[in-house]
Design a protein around this motif. Sequence first.
Motif, PDB file in Angstrom:
ATOM      1  N   LYS A 249       1.090  -0.743  -0.280  1.00  0.00           N
ATOM      2  CA  LYS A 249       0.155   0.015  -0.373  1.00  0.00           C
ATOM      3  C   LYS A 249       1.019   1.555  -0.141  1.00  0.00           C
ATOM      4  O   LYS A 249       1.434   0.914   0.643  1.00  0.00           O
ATOM      5  N   GLY A 250       0.320   1.704  -0.754  1.00  0.00           N
ATOM      6  CA  GLY A 250       1.214   2.848  -0.980  1.00  0.00           C
ATOM      7  C   GLY A 250       2.564   3.369  -1.680  1.00  0.00           C
ATOM      8  O   GLY A 250       3.247   4.385  -2.701  1.00  0.00           O
ATOM      9  N   THR A 251       2.587   1.912  -2.570  1.00  0.00           N
ATOM     10  CA  THR A 251       3.801   2.005  -3.893  1.00  0.00           C
ATOM     11  C   THR A 251       3.132   1.898  -5.029  1.00  0.00           C
ATOM     12  O   THR A 251       2.089   1.704  -4.816  1.00  0.00           O
ATOM     13  N   TYR A 252       3.735   2.009  -5.524  1.00  0.00           N
ATOM     14  CA  TYR A 252       3.245   1.095  -7.614  1.00  0.00           C
ATOM     15  C   TYR A 252       2.413   0.707  -7.162  1.00  0.00           C
ATOM     16  O   TYR A 252       1.286   0.819  -8.214  1.00  0.00           O
ATOM     17  N   ALA A 253       2.428  -0.897  -6.876  1.00  0.00           N
ATOM     18  CA  ALA A 253       1.473  -1.801  -6.761  1.00  0.00           C
ATOM     19  C   ALA A 253       0.303  -1.703  -7.003  1.00  0.00           C
ATOM     20  O   ALA A 253      -0.603  -1.798  -7.366  1.00  0.00           O
ATOM     21  N   GLU A 254       0.010  -0.079  -5.774  1.00  0.00           N
ATOM     22  CA  GLU A 254      -1.614   0.469  -5.241  1.00  0.00           C
ATOM     23  C   GLU A 254      -1.831   1.421  -6.710  1.00  0.00           C
ATOM     24  O   GLU A 254      -2.520   1.283  -7.010  1.00  0.00           O
ATOM     25  N   TYR A 255      -0.998   2.627  -6.936  1.00  0.00           N
ATOM     26  CA  TYR A 255      -1.620   3.015  -8.249  1.00  0.00           C
ATOM     27  C   TYR A 255      -1.849   2.604  -9.669  1.00  0.00           C
ATOM     28  O   TYR A 255      -2.490   3.839  -9.779  1.00  0.00           O
ATOM     29  N   SER A 256      -0.998   2.124  -8.926  1.00  0.00           N
ATOM     30  CA  SER A 256      -0.700   1.428 -10.864  1.00  0.00           C
ATOM     31  C   SER A 256      -2.023   0.940 -11.367  1.00  0.00           C
ATOM     32  O   SER A 256      -2.252   0.949 -12.302  1.00  0.00           O
ATOM     33  N   HIS A 257      -2.828   0.896 -10.503  1.00  0.00           N
ATOM     34  CA  HIS A 257      -4.403   0.290 -11.338  1.00  0.00           C
ATOM     35  C   HIS A 257      -4.881   2.259 -11.855  1.00  0.00           C
ATOM     36  O   HIS A 257      -5.847   1.412 -12.800  1.00  0.00           O
ATOM     37  N   ASN A 258      -4.270   3.367 -11.748  1.00  0.00           N
ATOM     38  CA  ASN A 258      -4.940   4.505 -12.675  1.00  0.00           C
ATOM     39  C   ASN A 258      -4.448   3.887 -13.715  1.00  0.00           C
ATOM     40  O   ASN A 258      -4.539   4.700 -15.083  1.00  0.00           O
ATOM     41  N   PHE A 259      -3.618   3.257 -14.350  1.00  0.00           N
ATOM     42  CA  PHE A 259      -2.921   2.898 -15.343  1.00  0.00           C
ATOM     43  C   PHE A 259      -3.101   1.440 -16.205  1.00  0.00           C
ATOM     44  O   PHE A 259      -3.009   0.692 -16.701  1.00  0.00           O
ATOM     45  N   GLY A 260      -4.097   0.590 -15.443  1.00  0.00           N
ATOM     46  CA  GLY A 260      -4.520  -0.280 -16.264  1.00  0.00           C
ATOM     47  C   GLY A 260      -3.779  -1.920 -15.029  1.00  0.00           C
ATOM     48  O   GLY A 260      -3.990  -3.147 -16.232  1.00  0.00           O
ATOM     49  N   PHE A 261      -3.313  -1.388 -14.300  1.00  0.00           N
ATOM     50  CA  PHE A 261      -2.624  -2.843 -14.120  1.00  0.00           C
ATOM     51  C   PHE A 261      -2.982  -3.033 -12.374  1.00  0.00           C
ATOM     52  O   PHE A 261      -3.465  -2.268 -11.542  1.00  0.00           O
ATOM     53  N   ASN A 262      -3.129  -4.280 -12.294  1.00  0.00           N
ATOM     54  CA  ASN A 262      -3.630  -4.476 -10.302  1.00  0.00           C
ATOM     55  C   ASN A 262      -3.015  -5.210 -10.215  1.00  0.00           C
ATOM     56  O   ASN A 262      -1.757  -5.542 -10.840  1.00  0.00           O
ATOM     57  N   TRP A 263      -2.663  -5.114  -8.056  1.00  0.00           N
ATOM     58  CA  TRP A 263      -1.365  -5.490  -7.716  1.00  0.00           C
ATOM     59  C   TRP A 263      -1.298  -6.180  -8.178  1.00  0.00           C
ATOM     60  O   TRP A 263       0.104  -7.249  -7.081  1.00  0.00           O
ATOM     61  N   LYS A 264      -1.990  -7.448  -8.062  1.00  0.00           N
ATOM     62  CA  LYS A 264      -1.531  -8.470  -8.397  1.00  0.00           C
ATOM     63  C   LYS A 264      -0.579  -9.095  -9.024  1.00  0.00           C
ATOM     64  O   LYS A 264       0.544  -9.864  -9.591  1.00  0.00           O
ATOM     65  N   GLU A 265      -0.742  -8.258 -10.494  1.00  0.00           N
ATOM     66  CA  GLU A 265       0.330  -7.765 -11.582  1.00  0.00           C
ATOM     67  C   GLU A 265       1.774  -8.061 -10.907  1.00  0.00           C
ATOM     68  O   GLU A 265       2.470  -9.310 -12.011  1.00  0.00           O
ATOM     69  N   PHE A 266       2.331  -7.587  -9.590  1.00  0.00           N
ATOM     70  CA  PHE A 266       3.630  -7.726  -9.215  1.00  0.00           C
ATOM     71  C   PHE A 266       3.437  -8.873  -8.489  1.00  0.00           C
ATOM     72  O   PHE A 266       4.794  -8.573  -8.030  1.00  0.00           O
ATOM     73  N   VAL A 267       3.009  -9.637  -7.887  1.00  0.00           N
ATOM     74  CA  VAL A 267       3.325 -10.103  -6.657  1.00  0.00           C
ATOM     75  C   VAL A 267       3.065 -11.636  -7.384  1.00  0.00           C
ATOM     76  O   VAL A 267       3.472 -12.553  -7.225  1.00  0.00           O
ATOM     77  N   MET A 268       2.490 -11.747  -8.494  1.00  0.00           N
ATOM     78  CA  MET A 268       2.126 -13.023  -9.224  1.00  0.00           C
ATOM     79  C   MET A 268       3.061 -12.876 -10.916  1.00  0.00           C
ATOM     80  O   MET A 268       2.197 -13.170 -11.354  1.00  0.00           O
ATOM     81  N   THR A 269       3.865 -12.395 -10.636  1.00  0.00           N
ATOM     82  CA  THR A 269       4.397 -12.163 -11.764  1.00  0.00           C
ATOM     83  C   THR A 269       4.760 -13.160 -12.399  1.00  0.00           C
ATOM     84  O   THR A 269       5.193 -14.273 -12.332  1.00  0.00           O
TER      85      THR A 269
END
Length: 219
Positions: A13-33
């Motif tokens: 929370k508070g990292t790119y993984a959270e606000y990346s949804h503004n660019f069409g990415f879900n946080w799971k993208e960065f965890v379950m790469t």
Amino acid sequence: MKHHYKDMPENLKGTYAEYSHNFGFNWKEFVMTVPSPLILVTTYKSNGLPNASMQSWATFTCANKGNGYYAILASVNKNGHFYKSLKETGVAVINFMSADIFEKCMATIKNNQFEADEITASGLTVGKASWVNAPLVEECFMNLECKFVWEKEIVSGDDHCLLCLEIVGAHIDDEHLSDRTGDNGILFNIHHQQNPELTEKSGHDWAAVLTKKIDMGEY
């Protein structure tokens, strides 16, 4: 020990993984790469100039009882030149780059003006496809000529869609005829991989190559 993730970890929370949804990415993208091939897809725009679109999130499969070979592009922006030109022409070329021209291929992202020849502007050479009316990139070691088959939204009303392209033919250079993997072979996108157990201020995308590990047997 395995870690379990259903909701966003506090450390993300508070990292790119959270606000990346503004660019069409879900946080799971960065965890379950899960890496997928990096490709440069080329078409002609309505003004006749070449368009070049960097894509990933793609897979390749057979269908039609083995009579067809298809590319599934899983995240195509419906507001981009690629989507619009593909819908207008019904054809495209998928170009596979080696590491030595990666930067030039990435330069097509900024050289994306409608009035630009996006291939030439990025220091690459426009070639003519043999079986479809689309440009190809001469420096790319493999070019797959494709015809549009269908599109589908994963979620109704989304601004990105799945595209299915039928591969009608290919061009492969001498160096890669025997092997399209290894240091100079197909590149894979590792998207912003992060450790969900640590708070990281930044993450990085990486381009990776395949290394042969296990001989699964001759057939």
